[in-house]
Design a protein around this motif. Structure first.
Motif, PDB file in Angstrom:
ATOM      1  N   SER A 168      41.589  54.440  28.584  1.00 39.40           N
ATOM      2  CA  SER A 168      41.426  54.763  27.168  1.00 39.40           C
ATOM      3  C   SER A 168      40.072  54.336  26.619  1.00 39.40           C
ATOM      4  O   SER A 168      39.645  54.820  25.568  1.00 39.40           O
ATOM      5  CB  SER A 168      42.543  54.100  26.351  1.00 39.40           C
ATOM      6  N   GLU A 169      39.360  53.458  27.353  1.00 39.08           N
ATOM      7  CA  GLU A 169      38.099  52.930  26.826  1.00 39.08           C
ATOM      8  C   GLU A 169      36.924  53.063  27.786  1.00 39.08           C
ATOM      9  O   GLU A 169      35.781  53.234  27.355  1.00 39.08           O
ATOM     10  CB  GLU A 169      38.263  51.445  26.466  1.00 39.08           C
ATOM     11  N   ASN A 170      37.181  52.997  29.090  1.00 40.74           N
ATOM     12  CA  ASN A 170      36.088  52.846  30.048  1.00 40.74           C
ATOM     13  C   ASN A 170      36.170  53.828  31.205  1.00 40.74           C
ATOM     14  O   ASN A 170      37.254  54.281  31.591  1.00 40.74           O
ATOM     15  CB  ASN A 170      36.098  51.416  30.632  1.00 40.74           C
ATOM     16  N   THR A 171      34.991  54.130  31.766  1.00 38.42           N
ATOM     17  CA  THR A 171      34.928  54.771  33.080  1.00 38.42           C
ATOM     18  C   THR A 171      35.189  53.700  34.131  1.00 38.42           C
ATOM     19  O   THR A 171      34.683  52.574  34.022  1.00 38.42           O
ATOM     20  CB  THR A 171      33.552  55.408  33.300  1.00 38.42           C
ATOM     21  N   LEU A 172      35.965  54.030  35.159  1.00 41.47           N
ATOM     22  CA  LEU A 172      36.473  53.026  36.087  1.00 41.47           C
ATOM     23  C   LEU A 172      35.763  53.066  37.436  1.00 41.47           C
ATOM     24  O   LEU A 172      35.383  54.127  37.919  1.00 41.47           O
ATOM     25  CB  LEU A 172      37.968  53.245  36.312  1.00 41.47           C
ATOM     26  N   ALA A 173      35.637  51.867  38.036  1.00 39.42           N
ATOM     27  CA  ALA A 173      35.127  51.736  39.403  1.00 39.42           C
ATOM     28  C   ALA A 173      36.221  51.253  40.344  1.00 39.42           C
ATOM     29  O   ALA A 173      35.978  51.074  41.542  1.00 39.42           O
ATOM     30  CB  ALA A 173      33.957  50.756  39.434  1.00 39.42           C
ATOM     31  N   SER A 174      37.415  51.062  39.849  1.00 38.65           N
ATOM     32  CA  SER A 174      38.466  50.377  40.593  1.00 38.65           C
ATOM     33  C   SER A 174      38.918  51.159  41.825  1.00 38.65           C
ATOM     34  O   SER A 174      38.876  52.383  41.875  1.00 38.65           O
ATOM     35  CB  SER A 174      39.668  50.119  39.685  1.00 38.65           C
TER      36      SER A 174
END
Length: 330
Positions: A168-174
């Motif tokens: 909902s807030e960030n682009t992810l690297a996970s």
């Protein structure tokens, strides 16, 4: 006076034309023949339901296309399966909820569908839905640690790897790993580059994650990174020739090369077909997709790649296209 036989003259002329033209015609046919080793595109049977931002995977030699959104921009729970042998589509059991921007992978007779958007893309999902082909029913696995969409999913040695995406807030690297036997998620080393609307493929038990974007269509990337599950380590590789996001939901491995199709930018969609040779570590281009589009699915059976659905225009567009790429012999 010598009298011409016009019929004979015309017959001789016709024979000369045939003798001169036939060899070149035969060479053209040989060049475009499926057995000649050359790559080429053909048109397949269109999907019954036009969709974009779909997920897809091969299960029991059939291609399942999952969710997405329709021409009206509404999320859908539709699941349709394409049989390459009969070139026919069949309706499969719908997902429990309408979802777009999902990620999907198959293993041991089941489809695993991860995350995505629902309620017309305004809300992200933390659900893992599992379709069992033996019962034609959906069940639910353990929830993702956090909701996400526009991720990518692949199985390696019986474990489901989900990388990147957006919450909902960030682009992810996970990098998340799901164990079907334990119904449990764990976290691994994140990707060096956070991104969403990316694509991926598995070669020799290593996960190649390619392209995507960081924050909207203006921020497409050419990043190419590989993950080794044995040592839980990421390595950067030669970038893709073009910066593309919104590309095929699965990069496809054929003949030792990873093929990446389509994508979008604010000014239009991509018809790019670029391939990465995992042995040489280099990129080349192959014959472009006949129809440029984004939010599409690409899946392979043998050396044949089926490029399905997607939007011909940036943003909320969709199609029912099935375009088939024969990758030839190399």
């Amino acid at each position: 006076m010598y009298k011409f036989d016009l019929k004979l003259v015309f017959t001789v002329i016709l024979l000369l034309i045939i003798v001169n033209i036939l060899p070149s015609s035969l060479s053209i046919l040989a060049f475009s023949s499926p057995t000649s080793g050359e790559s080429f595109w053909t048109a397949g049977t269109p999907m019954p339901t036009a969709r974009s931002e779909i997920a897809g995977s091969v299960l029991n030699e059939k291609i399942y296309i999952i969710g997405g959104f329709d021409n009206y921009g509404h999320s859908t729970s539709t699941v349709e399966a394409y049989d390459p042998l009969t070139e026919e589509w069949i309706q499969s059991t719908s997902m429990p909820k309408p979802l777009d921007h999902t990620a999907a992978a198959s293993f041991n007779g089941k489809l695993y569908v991860v995350g995505g958007g629902y309620l017309d893309r305004d809300t992200l999902s933390d659900k893992l839905y599992i379709y069992d082909s033996s019962t034609n029913n959906w069940t639910q696995g353990a929830n993702l640690p956090t909701p996400r969409g526009a991720s990518t999913a692949n199985f390696i040695n019986g474990l489901l790897y989900v990388t990147g995406g957006v919450d909902s807030e960030n682009t992810l690297a996970s990098t998340l790993v799901y164990n079907p036997s334990l119904d449990q998620w764990t976290e691994k080393t994140p990707m060096p580059t956070a991104r969403e609307h990316l694509t991926s493929s598995v070669v020799n038990d290593k996960l190649y994650v390619i392209g995507g974007r960081i924050n909207g269509m203006n921020s497409n990337v050419d990043v190419n990174e590989v993950y080794d599950p044995v040592n839980d380590k990421w390595t950067s590789l030669e970038p893709m020739p073009s910066k593309r996001g919104g590309l095929s939901s699965a990069a496809i491995t054929v003949n030792g090369s990873i093929y990446v199709f389509g994508g979008e930018q604010p000014t239009g969609t991509f018809n790019n077909n670029e391939k990465f040779d995992v042995i040489s570590g280099t990129w080349t281009s192959d014959i472009n997709i006949p129809t440029a589009r984004h939010g599409l699915v690409a899946v392979a059976i043998d050396n044949v790649i089926y490029v399905i659905g997607g939007g011909p225009q940036p943003g909320g567009s969709s199609s029912s296209l099935t375009e088939i790429f024969n990758a030839g012999k190399g």
